[in-house]
Scaffold this active site. Structure first.
Site, short mmCIF file in Angstrom:
data_model
loop_
_atom_site.label_atom_id
_atom_site.label_comp_id
_atom_site.label_asym_id
_atom_site.label_seq_id
_atom_site.Cartn_x
_atom_site.Cartn_y
_atom_site.Cartn_z
N ASN A 145 0.81 -1.23 0.00
CA ASN A 145 0.00 0.00 0.00
C ASN A 145 0.83 1.27 0.00
OD1 ASN A 145 -2.19 -1.62 -0.15
ND2 ASN A 145 -2.81 -1.38 1.98
N ASP A 200 -6.92 -3.79 8.25
CA ASP A 200 -6.32 -4.86 7.43
C ASP A 200 -5.77 -6.00 8.26
OD1 ASP A 200 -4.98 -2.66 4.84
OD2 ASP A 200 -7.00 -3.35 5.31
C1 EPZ Z 1 -6.58 1.85 1.68
O1 EPZ Z 1 -7.82 1.72 1.00
C2 EPZ Z 1 -5.90 0.49 1.60
N1 EPZ Z 1 -5.67 0.15 0.20
C3 EPZ Z 1 -6.79 -0.58 2.25
O2 EPZ Z 1 -6.05 -1.80 2.24
C4 EPZ Z 1 -7.04 -0.18 3.71
O3 EPZ Z 1 -7.92 -1.11 4.29
C5 EPZ Z 1 -7.66 1.23 3.75
O4 EPZ Z 1 -6.79 2.16 3.07
C6 EPZ Z 1 -7.85 1.72 5.19
O5 EPZ Z 1 -6.62 1.75 5.85
C7 EPZ Z 1 -4.64 0.73 -0.47
O6 EPZ Z 1 -3.92 1.54 0.08
C8 EPZ Z 1 -4.46 0.30 -1.91
P1 EPZ Z 1 -9.87 4.73 2.64
P2 EPZ Z 1 -8.71 3.04 0.65
O7 EPZ Z 1 -10.10 5.67 1.51
O8 EPZ Z 1 -7.80 4.15 0.29
C9 EPZ Z 1 -14.53 5.37 2.80
C10 EPZ Z 1 -5.63 -4.07 1.76
O9 EPZ Z 1 -6.07 -5.12 2.23
N2 EPZ Z 1 -14.35 6.18 1.58
O10 EPZ Z 1 -8.97 5.12 3.76
O11 EPZ Z 1 -9.76 2.63 -0.30
C11 EPZ Z 1 -14.25 3.90 2.57
O12 EPZ Z 1 -15.38 3.24 2.03
C12 EPZ Z 1 -6.57 -2.92 1.47
O13 EPZ Z 1 -4.42 -3.87 1.49
C13 EPZ Z 1 -15.43 6.89 1.07
O14 EPZ Z 1 -16.53 6.82 1.60
O15 EPZ Z 1 -9.36 3.32 2.08
C14 EPZ Z 1 -13.90 3.43 3.96
O16 EPZ Z 1 -15.10 3.21 4.68
C15 EPZ Z 1 -8.01 -3.25 1.80
N3 EPZ Z 1 -15.24 7.64 -0.05
C16 EPZ Z 1 -13.18 4.64 4.58
O17 EPZ Z 1 -13.58 5.77 3.78
C17 EPZ Z 1 -14.02 7.74 -0.67
O18 EPZ Z 1 -13.90 8.48 -1.68
C18 EPZ Z 1 -11.66 4.54 4.54
O19 EPZ Z 1 -11.30 4.28 3.20
C19 EPZ Z 1 -12.94 7.00 -0.14
C20 EPZ Z 1 -13.11 6.25 0.99
#
Ligand code: EPZ
Length: 420
Positions: free
Chosen positions: A24, A306
């Site tokens: 990540n 994670d």
């Molecule tokens: C990153 O995902 C990681 N992936 C995820 O790891 C990790 O679980 C997550 O961060 C949280 O730490 C990568 O870095 C490639 P967020 P990301 O935006 O960026 C909501 C793994 O197993 N949200 O911090 O998608 C979202 O639905 C993966 O390696 C919105 O609503 O996570 C979540 O509930 C799985 N709108 C929360 O925010 C948006 O535009 C946090 O998501 C973006 C996110």
């Protein structure tokens, strides 16, 4: 044809396992490479399928990609702003990072929606709202996101809630944007600091990663460079939980204490025996632990979502009752049904999993639903009595390198097989 891991549980694991570089951190870093004019070389790129898929997208943008084992060089001198199809973007969540990078480089982008583990709806509204707050015109139609950033201006972005990906997208988008852009209410994960470190090593001027506010002073261009990414804290935590369950002086190298302090505190309270020595941690299982009453997943520096499936396996085998609350994703308990097949006693109510510890698990046919659930099921199989078949190992290959070989080296009975 289904590729599976066939596991015979019950072995004690010893020896040394090395943590790969962070998936990540590498994914946004590789996407942001298109902001540079020149050649970037990376010397510890793990063999994860998510990284393979990111490289496929870069090739579509006419980036010259040269890969040999853990060495990767990217030549971006003739990068082109090409429409990125759903067939490519659907393969990984990190494809969304190309949007911020293309806007940062070309001020235009047409890209389809990202994929990623089915742990929730995974919206991108926070990314798009943040781009719009800098003046980017965005139209979403026919499954594509059409962006025109010709009038984009440096300014202030206040994130409505903490998002790792949106923070990284805006860092890339503003790197070459004249003036000072300030991001408020940003994510503080170590991967954000690594992206700042990488971009600054190429001549960017970004400050504040790891705090609530990041300031980006736009520069004219970024130069070539070489980079090595820090270890994957989620893989490190996965191996540490495995060692706490069935290790005997099991050594995890490339371990950074500061990235897993919360998990270390949980294990310390549960009387797990571990010793830290420089970049290694040596762990020995202490039998069944008392349940750790309550853990909730939260943004860094709290307990990471994670590692939630992996911790659930530890709690499933503990003495007593524990509760895990999953705050980040609305559908991240798919592994519960699979653990139940193995004899776990878990009740799910909305965002809460109530776990009554059991003495042992029994081998079964189980199905990975996402990357980290798959890792948790492998740990459960290594602990269970008898044989476990873990299906859909392609999910695990997204973020773990040759996991079965690494565990074989520790003494585990696990092998990869193709079954009809
Ligand atoms: C990153 O995902 C990681 N992936 C995820 O790891 C990790 O679980 C997550 O961060 C949280 O730490 C990568 O870095 C490639 P967020 P990301 O935006 O960026 C909501 C793994 O197993 N949200 O911090 O998608 C979202 O639905 C993966 O390696 C919105 O609503 O996570 C979540 O509930 C799985 N709108 C929360 O925010 C948006 O535009 C946090 O998501 C973006 C996110």
């Amino acid at each position: 044809m289904d590729e599976v891991f066939l596991i015979r549980g019950g072995k004690t694991l010893s020896g040394e396992i090395e943590v790969e570089a962070s998936k990540n951190a590498y994914l946004p870093i590789l996407a942001s490479s298109i902001l540079c004019d020149g050649e970037m070389t990376f010397t510890n790129v793990p063999e994860f399928s998510d990284i393979d898929n990111m490289c496929e997208i870069l090739k579509i943008l006419n980036v010259k990609v040269l890969r040999k084992e853990n060495y990767l060089s990217l030549n971006t001198e003739s990068v082109m702003n090409t429409k990125i199809s759903h067939e490519l973007t659907a393969k990984l969540r990190a494809s969304i990072f190309l949007l911020g990078a293309l806007l940062g480089k070309f001020r235009q982008a047409v890209i389809s929606y990202p994929g990623g583990c089915k742990i929730g709806t995974r919206p991108i509204d926070i990314h798009l709202k943040a781009f719009r707050s800098l003046g980017v015109k965005i139209v979403e139609k026919h499954g594509y996101i059409y962006c025109n950033a010709s009038n984009m201006k440096a300014g202030k972005v206040v994130f409505p809630s903490v998002s790792v990906g949106a923070t990284e997208s805006l860092m890339m988008c503003a790197t070459l944007l004249e003036g000072e852009t300030t991001l408020y209410n940003v994510a503080k994960e170590p991967e954000i600091k690594e992206l700042e470190k990488f971009l600054n090593s190429l001549g960017a001027d970004i400050r504040g990663a790891g705090t609530d506010t990041i300031k980006i002073r736009g520069v004219k261009k970024l130069h070539s460079g070489e980079f090595k990414v820090f270890p994957d804290r989620i893989i490190a935590g996965t191996q540490l939980i495995l060692g706490a369950l069935c290790g005997e002086n099991m050594t995890i190298s490339n371990f950074r204490r500061e990235d897993n302090q919360f998990l270390l505190n949980i294990l310390k309270e549960s009387a797990c025996d571990f010793k830290l020595k420089n970049d290694k941690i040596i762990v020995t299982a202490q039998g069944r632990y008392p349940s750790y009453k309550f853990v909730e997943t939260l943004p860094f520096p709290y307990f990471p979502t994670d590692l939630q499936p992996q911790l659930m396996v530890l709690e499933t085998l503990s003495k007593g009752t524990s509760v895990i609350k999953e705050n980040l994703f609305e559908n991240r308990f798919n592994h519960v049904m699979e653990l139940t097949k193995m004899g776990a006693d878990i009740l799910v109510k909305d965002r809460l999993a109530i776990i009554s510890g059991v003495e042992k698990l029994f081998g079964a046919d189980v199905y990975s639903s996402d990357l980290r659930a798959g890792a948790g099921l492998v740990i459960a199989g290594l602990m269970a009595e008898g044989y476990t078949t873990v299906h859909n190992v392609h999910f695990i290959d997204r973020g773990y390198e040759k996991l079965e070989e690494k565990y074989q080296n520790l003494g585990a009975e696990i092998k990869r097989m193709n079954i009809e």
